[in-house]
Design a protein around this motif. Structure first.
Motif, PDB file in Angstrom:
ATOM      1  N   UNK B  51       3.042 -27.937  36.366  1.00  0.00           N
ATOM      2  CA  UNK B  51       1.740 -27.591  36.362  1.00  0.00           C
ATOM      3  C   UNK B  51       1.200 -28.212  35.026  1.00  0.00           C
ATOM      4  N   UNK B  73      -2.079 -29.834  31.334  1.00  0.00           N
ATOM      5  CA  UNK B  73      -2.438 -29.150  32.511  1.00  0.00           C
ATOM      6  C   UNK B  73      -3.863 -29.312  33.261  1.00  0.00           C
ATOM      7  N   UNK B  77      -4.965 -30.611  37.082  1.00  0.00           N
ATOM      8  CA  UNK B  77      -5.709 -29.895  38.107  1.00  0.00           C
ATOM      9  C   UNK B  77      -6.667 -30.910  38.857  1.00  0.00           C
ATOM     10  N   UNK B  83      -2.139 -24.314  40.338  1.00  0.00           N
ATOM     11  CA  UNK B  83      -0.984 -23.010  39.931  1.00  0.00           C
ATOM     12  C   UNK B  83      -1.480 -21.818  39.868  1.00  0.00           C
ATOM     13  N   UNK B  85      -0.418 -17.991  38.577  1.00  0.00           N
ATOM     14  CA  UNK B  85       0.575 -17.589  37.598  1.00  0.00           C
ATOM     15  C   UNK B  85       1.221 -16.398  38.054  1.00  0.00           C
ATOM     16  N   UNK B  86       2.389 -16.106  37.527  1.00  0.00           N
ATOM     17  CA  UNK B  86       3.020 -14.916  38.013  1.00  0.00           C
ATOM     18  C   UNK B  86       2.059 -13.798  37.520  1.00  0.00           C
ATOM     19  N   UNK B 150      -8.919 -18.298  43.689  1.00  0.00           N
ATOM     20  CA  UNK B 150      -9.356 -18.928  42.515  1.00  0.00           C
ATOM     21  C   UNK B 150      -8.566 -20.372  42.528  1.00  0.00           C
TER      22      UNK B 150
END
Lengths: 308, 237, 424, 273, 240
Positions: B51, B73, B77, B83, B85-86, B150
């Motif tokens: 990403x 990044x 997009x 992406x 995220x965790x 999102x």
């Protein structure tokens, strides 16, 4: 040793004065380096200890007649006590909160001293000139060489203590705290106590610098020995040279003091502040180009990056 | 089958430490692919390199046939990579609506923002129910839904999700799986990270297995599901 | 590490060589070198910047470049005592910091080889710089610092032409007494405000002592922080206490803010008696002159005396031409002190420090040759000018006028100061 | 005064929230803004109130330039280098001001607004009141901008999670520069307001900056609305400290308040970490 | 008589219960594995035992001392060593200096500490990198470094958080051997590990956590057959 022979070569007081200032600021920055460079606590209230040192020896001298040498020791004791009382709560804070808290303490102390009429308040303390020169009175009017060697001694003491810390358990603990407080605690390091010790050493040395200053100038007032600008200058000197290294603070002083004196002497009489203009620009350039301090130029780098 | 995303020979460093060694993976358009591997194997690092949050020291990342290795990044997009995220990483002090809305910040996505937002409300009713609540007050499952919404707001072609089911109750996990499938059916290619092998492979059509910073195994889910190697890696013995 | 140590040494040496070299030409016997030490940068730089031209004018007079047609100054023309030796000035900046004052004084003496020093405006800096002069046996002429302690240190080489705060403050109370007699009003209570600097604290202390002696009741005694960001609460308290006279001691910054805040908070002092400094600086007058209507201050000099005193008028013309400003208190005092020094050197007929010192001790300048209204200049054994006389001035219509002593006055005292609502 | 303090501090807080840098030249930015207002008044006959947009614009440009010229280069460096750089900037700006404008104290005399109003027994100067109102308005404007506008949200997002923001397509570098511009513009407005009743000279910023640091830390670093609370609190303590303590200690009261608060809550009143 | 005993400890972070009434014992010389998916509360458990967090409820007893709420350094002095999941090397110090910090717990003499640290470094196979700065070490080497650091305090109980996480495949066997060797010296260990193969290989007993609760506490052989454990890790089809 070139430094020892210096007064013999340069008989004029002004270069000696600059050297004395280099030694003094070198010593103060070295003292700050112990708490900030090794232990990682960015304290911006060193002027408190400096002022305590200056006031204690001066007041003991003018009021009690005690030799400033004993007063110096008194100042060290008082500064260490104050450092422990103040440090205990403030060390719970981290990062910018800590730095600002130390500034706050410095400002409060200065205001209290200004308002403390019994010790002169804002009027400060005049130290009477005593002739002839006397080691006991800590006054030398015939030659600056004495002050030179005392300042050098102070610097060597600060460097020696730093060296000793570096080579002892304490130094390992300090650096471990700077790098990672949690990991240090997990290895059995009493983080709070070690921080207080680092501050105590730093405060004591700074107080000695204050006593020296008072004897050198023979006049002190809260504006000149307790100001925030002094705390910041001490920090700048050390950062410029390189924190967390033995020689960095001295290098910083050796560069900054002549720079400051030099630009002022050459350009200061104009009233146009050109000297400070250059000085400010230089600080920016150095911080951008050599963020780890000038020691980086000598291939000596200590983890300034981890002193976050 | 056209390759939407391909990464090869990625060496990635985090600070001074190398985390990936010649890692690779490829995702075809329309696929759901899982990245598997034990903790610390480098799955998240790989995804962050895809990403653009991390720059590999060596290797290439291709998206839709073009090299995007050096692209920051925020530019990726616009190209259609999203992406999540965790641990969701919502903006904690923004409202749910603001969070989702920001998903379509990229210029390309702004035109369809309103319609896309309506779609998201449909997909995740929770968004309209909690629209004005600050994101950090939501439960983990709710946060994950908002994070997915999102991520979808920019109408990505590729949606990458890092550990979508982390710490969630089974019921929520099922709902999420359902959503992911629907999104995929709508034409969004999906790459996700998951620790639970079976769950991952039951969702994905293919999987990559990383261990210690290297891609050591890949193949269709059915194959991996019965691989002794996989069992060795995850359960030992 | 070795490389480092070598480099460090190299830095030291290069620097030391540079620093050791005197910046000017080597002093000749035909040259009189005078060090001038003032704040040229920093918060109070204005004092130094405004004093510099007047010192240069004084030098021009002595060097015969400029003419001031009065006997005392004519006598100095060309420094006949030294057979036409030229004066060379070395300016130095102490930024208002005592340690820099010390360092610069030292440098001036040992490297620039000055024969005497003039300075330093700040009392704290004067304290350290004059000690250096004392150590080296170089005459130190202080034209303006007003801290009373300065001349009581038993220094041999320290001379102050200006009155100090005790003189000044005494003048205020003398004025009160005279004023009570003349107008039949009572000044029974005083409110003091002063900052925490050497100047402020000293002033506050003396005011309290003299008030006690004169039977004035100090009903409000406020010390505040230099350069406060707001003085609202201070003014509120003044307003509540409402003393017969408000006696502020401030530098420019706080003086300006005090007046503005007083206006905003509708504090109507009946009488304001300021301790010089900030309250009479041109900045103050320019910034809040109209609002500070009626503010009185002690002063050694005032611009309205220029027209009364021909010497002052002539000097003012020179000063205005050179600096674009009217002569006021700071440069006037600076000039007076400086010319006193030149007179002594001229009489000494030598640049030998001890001879200059003896000439200074023997100084006796008649009052009519001064731009000040003093009785003259004559030093006591502490080096303090005993012939000083303070005047009281008052802001009227945006300008300061001398209002006391009655015989020097150019205007009558406005009392009480009109309330804010009654103005304009 | 509390609102003005808050506005000065808001800029600092915004910048810190974005990239955890404390701008030690903040007071000097304020000084520059005050000079802008002064010269607008002296040369263009514009009242500080009228020249506010100009001050905001110029300061914003200054902030933007400083970010690209200096801050970007020390962003990855140690915290000490950052302190060092902004401190150097402070010295530079201060001496540049002296070089260009001299050391005279300037004031804007006869501002548009003058006089005072009575609130019961307490009088408040109209300029102060106007400054408070304007500062509050600027603050509300800032708040609305941050919470309503696209760019404002993007700024907040960047402050809260830099990586997640980048993944929204937000150019974080641009946001940083913008943060400096907006933060500095806030100081620009505050400086313009102060110029209505405060004197102006090169060293004027320092005491305000010190209060701003305390204000920000008091509210909690990075939390812009909390800065308002911090500012009001500082203003109140200053005023009441001055009334009921000796005024010399009123700033000590402010600092003591800060110490008390952070020892009780190490992250400030409304700190988020 | 157990060396460590954890009784009903509970810890809540902002409404999320990270640990919920966890209880288990460790006997002297025992090697206990702790497993559980991400977010199961394993690292929180370590923080509670070593004093980095204070439990909301429950007690931690070590060697007869109730150490609940003690400072980490005091607990360390009692003989509990630990490593961190998120590695915390003293980055600016050399490997040897890192370990010396630990060694100083038992001696204040620098030479002695250096010798002890060197021994510990050699024990973990880092002897050759003694003079390297910690920031220059690879992940695996830093894992070993943390281990050596903890060992240098001569603990009686060692808590290892993710021994093999993020480590080069090739070095895993070495680390396992090392843990075994340590165990053989009579040291009690609690090991958090994701690599199930490793945990099964080395543990005498395994505690499995899920969503902050203990879901199993049994021998490795029983654990791999435990339905709830398999569900949590692999999924239902892996049940045998």
């Amino acid at each position: 040793m070139g430094a020892l022979a210096f007064p013999a070569v340069f008989t004029l007081p002004f270069p000696r004065h600059v050297m004395i200032m280099i030694f003094l600021y070198g010593a103060l920055a070295t003292a700050w380096n112990i708490i900030a460079g090794y232990c990682g606590q960015i304290a911006l209230g060193q002027a408190v200890f400096f002022g305590i040192g200056a006031y204690t020896s001066s007041l003991l001298y003018t009021r009690v007649g005690l030799t400033p040498w004993a007063g110096m020791i008194g100042g060290v004791i008082l500064a260490v006590l104050v450092s422990q009382v103040v440090g205990y709560p403030v060390f719970r804070l981290r990062g910018h909160y800590f730095a600002i808290a130390t500034i706050a303490v410095g400002e409060i102390v200065q205001a209290l001293i200004i308002n403390w009429d019994a010790i002169g308040g804002g009027r400060g303390v005049f130290l009477p000139i005593k002739r002839p020169d006397s080691f006991l009175n800590f006054q030398f009017h015939t030659s600056k060489a004495y002050y030179y060697y005392i300042a050098l001694g102070l610097l060597l003491l600060a460097l020696g203590i730093t060296r000793w810390i570096e080579g002892s358990r304490r130094g390992y603990y300090f650096r471990a705290i700077r790098e990672d407080q949690d990991a240090a605690a997990a290895l059995g390091v009493n983080v709070a106590r070690e921080k207080l010790r680092a501050l105590a050493i730093s405060a004591g040395l700074t107080a000695m610098g204050g006593s020296f200053w008072a004897q050198y100038l023979l006049f002190i007032d809260p504006e000149s020995v307790f100001p925030l600008s002094l705390s910041i200058l001490i920090c700048l000197v050390a950062v410029l040279g390189g924190v967390g290294t033995l020689w960095g603070p001295l290098l910083g002083a050796a560069v900054l003091v002549p720079l400051q004196e030099g630009t002022r002497v050459m350009l200061g009489g104009t009233g146009k502040a050109i000297d400070l203009l250059i000085y400010g620009a230089l600080i920016i350039v150095i911080s951008v180009a050599q963020p780890g301090g000038l020691m980086g130029l000598f291939g000596v780098s200590r983890g300034a990056g981890s002193a976050r | 089958m056209t390759r939407l995303l391909e990464a090869r020979g990625l060496d990635v460093l985090l600070g001074d430490y190398q985390v990936l060694w010649e890692a690779r993976c490829a995702v075809a358009a329309g696929e759901i692919v899982a990245l598997l591997g034990p903790n610390g194997a480098g799955k998240s690092t790989l995804m962050n390199s895809l990403s653009g949050l991390l720059r590999p020291r060596a290797g290439d990342v291709l998206f839709d046939g073009h090299a995007i290795t050096g692209l920051p990044a925020h530019r990726r997009v616009s190209q259609g990579i999203s992406h999540v995220l965790e641990r969701r990483r919502l903006f904690p002090y923004l409202t749910v609506r603001q969070n989702v809305w920001l998903g379509a910040y990229a210029r390309e996505a702004r035109a369809d923002r309103e319609t896309q937002y309506q779609k998201m409300i449909e997909l995740f009713p929770i968004i309209s129910a909690r629209a004005n609540q600050l994101a950090h007050t939501l439960s983990g499952g709710e946060q994950q839904m908002v994070a997915l919404a999102r991520g979808l707001m920019s109408r990505p072609r590729l949606l990458m999700i890092d550990e979508p089911f982390l710490g969630l109750a089974p019921l929520i996990v099922e709902q999420l799986v359902e959503v992911i499938r629907r999104v995929n059916q709508d034409g969004v290619t999906i790459l996700f990270i998951e620790q639970n092998v079976e769950r991952a492979l039951s969702i994905a059509s293919r999987g990559y297995i990383l261990e210690s910073g290297r891609t050591i195994l890949d193949g269709p889910s059915s194959e991996l599901l019965h691989s002794a190697e996989v069992r060795r890696i995850f359960l030992g013995g | 590490m070795h490389r480092f140590a070598t480099s460090l040494l190299a830095v030291f040496l290069v620097f030391a060589i540079v620093a050791a070299a005197p910046s000017g030409a080597v002093a000749q016997s035909k040259e009189i070198v005078i060090g001038v030490l003032y704040p040229m940068t920093g918060p109070t730089a204005q004092a130094g910047v405004d004093n510099k031209p007047v010192i240069e004018i004084g030098t021009d007079i002595a060097n015969g470049v400029t003419d001031l047609p009065f006997p005392f100054y004519q006598k100095l023309k060309g420094m006949p005592g030294l057979k036409g030796a030229k004066i060379r000035l070395v300016f130095a900046d102490h930024q208002g910091k005592p340690e820099l004052g010390q360092a610069e004084a030292e440098r001036l003496i040992t490297q620039e080889k000055v024969h005497a020093i003039v300075g330093c405006w700040h009392s704290g800096v004067t304290a350290t710089a004059s000690q250096v002069a004392e150590r080296h046996g170089i005459p130190f002429l202080n034209p303006e610092s007003s801290s009373p302690g300065l001349h009581r240190r038993g220094l041999k080489w320290f001379f102050r032409t200006s009155p100090h705060d005790e003189h000044f403050t005494q003048a205020m109370f003398d004025f009160f007494r005279d004023f009570e007699k003349k107008r039949g009003v009572k000044i029974k209570t005083a409110g003091l405000t002063y900052d925490g600097t050497l100047f402020g604290a000293d002033s506050g202390k003396i005011m309290k002592e003299l008030a006690k002696k004169s039977g004035v009741d100090v009903t409000l005694d406020l010390q505040y922080k230099l350069q406060s960001t707001s003085l609202q609460s201070e003014v509120q308290r003044l307003k509540a206490a409402n003393p017969d006279v408000w006696m502020p001691t401030s530098y420019q910054t706080d003086a300006i803010l005090f007046v503005r805040t007083a206006k905003e908070l509708d504090y109507n002092a009946k009488m304001v008696m300021a301790q010089d400094a900030g309250h009479i600086s041109p900045d103050f007058v320019q910034a809040v002159g109209r609002d500070a209507e009626g503010t009185m201050s002690r002063a050694p000099f005032n611009t309205d005396l220029i027209d009364k005193r021909p010497v002052a008028k002539a000097l003012n013309a020179l000063y205005t031409k050179k600096h674009g400003k009217e002569l006021y208190d700071f440069p006037a005092r600076s000039f007076t002190g400086y010319m006193t020094l030149l007179d002594a050197i001229n009489r000494a007929g030598s640049t030998d420090p001890e001879q200059i010192r003896q000439a200074l001790v023997a100084t006796n300048i008649p009052g009519d040759q001064l731009i000040m209204t003093w009785d003259g200049i004559k030093f006591d054994e502490n080096g303090q000018n005993t012939h000083v006389k303070a005047i009281i001035i008052q802001l009227q219509g945006g300008k300061f006028y001398t209002v006391w002593p009655w015989d020097s006055a150019t205007r009558d005292v406005i009392y009480p100061i009109p309330a804010w609502k009654d103005r304009k | 005064m509390g609102f003005v303090y808050a506005l000065i501090a808001a800029g600092l807080s915004l910048i810190f929230g974005l990239m955890e840098i404390v701008n030690f030249a903040h007071g000097e930015f304020l000084m520059v803004a005050m000079y802008v207002a002064f010269f607008a008044w002296a040369l263009l006959k514009l009242d500080p109130l009228v020249s506010l947009p100009l001050a905001a614009l110029l300061l914003g440009t200054l902030g933007f330039t400083v970010y690209h010229g200096i801050i970007r280069r020390v962003l990855d460096g140690p915290m000490l280098a950052q302190i060092f750089a902004t401190f150097g900037l402070a010295v530079l700006l201060r001496s540049a001001a002296q070089f260009l404008f001299g050391v005279d104290f300037r004031t804007v005399s006869q501002p548009l607004l003058a006089g005072r109003v009575a609130l019961g027994p307490v009088f408040i100067g109209v300029p102060q009141l106007a400054a408070s109102v304007a500062a509050l308005a600027a603050f509300v404007g800032l708040f609305l901008f941050l919470s309503r506008s696209e760019t404002g949200l993007a700024l907040q997002a960047t402050a809260q999670d830099r990586h997640a923001a980048a993944l929204m397509g937000i150019d974080t570098q641009r946001m940083f520069a913008l943060g400096w511009a907006i933060g500095s513009a806030c100081v620009g407005v505050a400086g313009g307001l102060l110029a209505m009743f405060f004197y102006i000279f090169p060293d004027v910023g320092t005491p305000f900056a010190l209060l701003a640091y305390v204000t920000v830390a008091l509210g909690g670093f990075g939390n812009v609305p909390a800065t308002l609370a911090g500012g009001v609190l500082v203003g109140l303590v200053e005023a009441f400290g001055g009334l009921y303590l000796t005024p010399a200690l009123k700033y000590s009261a402010v600092f003591a308040l800060y110490l008390g608060v952070v020892l009780w809550r190490p992250q400030g009143l409304f700190g988020r970490f | 008589m157990s060396l460590l005993s954890v009784t009903g400890i509970t810890k809540t972070f902002g409404g999320v219960m990270a640990n919920r009434e966890i209880s288990f014992d460790v006997k002297p010389g025992e090697l206990v594995g702790v497993i559980g998916p991400n977010g199961a509360g394993k690292s929180t458990l370590f923080d509670l035992i070593t004093g980095f967090q204070r439990p909301d409820a429950g007690r931690v007893t070590f060697d007869g001392h109730d150490v609940t709420g003690w400072r980490p350094d005091r607990i360390s002095h009692l003989g509990v060593g630990r490593t961190f999941q998120k590695l915390k090397p003293f980055a600016g110090m050399t490997a040897l200096e890192n370990v010396m910090v630990g060694a100083f717990q038992k001696t204040s003499d620098v030479a002695e500490a250096r010798a002890a640290a060197m021994t510990a470094l050699e024990q973990v196979g880092l002897g050759e990198r003694a003079e390297a700065h910690a920031r220059g070490l690879s992940t695996g080497q830093r894992k070993r470094l943390e281990l050596a650091r903890a060992l240098a305090t001569r603990p009686r109980l060692l808590l290892l958080d993710e021994v093999t996480g993020g480590v080069d495949q090739a070095t895993v066997p070495g680390l396992i051997r090392l843990v075994r060797e340590l165990h053989a010296t009579g040291l009690a260990l609690i090991v958090i590990e994701h690599n199930m193969r490793v945990i099964m290989e080395i543990s005498e007993r395994v505690v499995a956590l899920q969503l902050g609760q203990v879901i199993a506490d049994a021998s490795p052989a029983e654990i791999v057959r435990d339905r709830r454990v398999i569900d949590a890790y692999l999924g239902e089809t892996w049940r045998e």
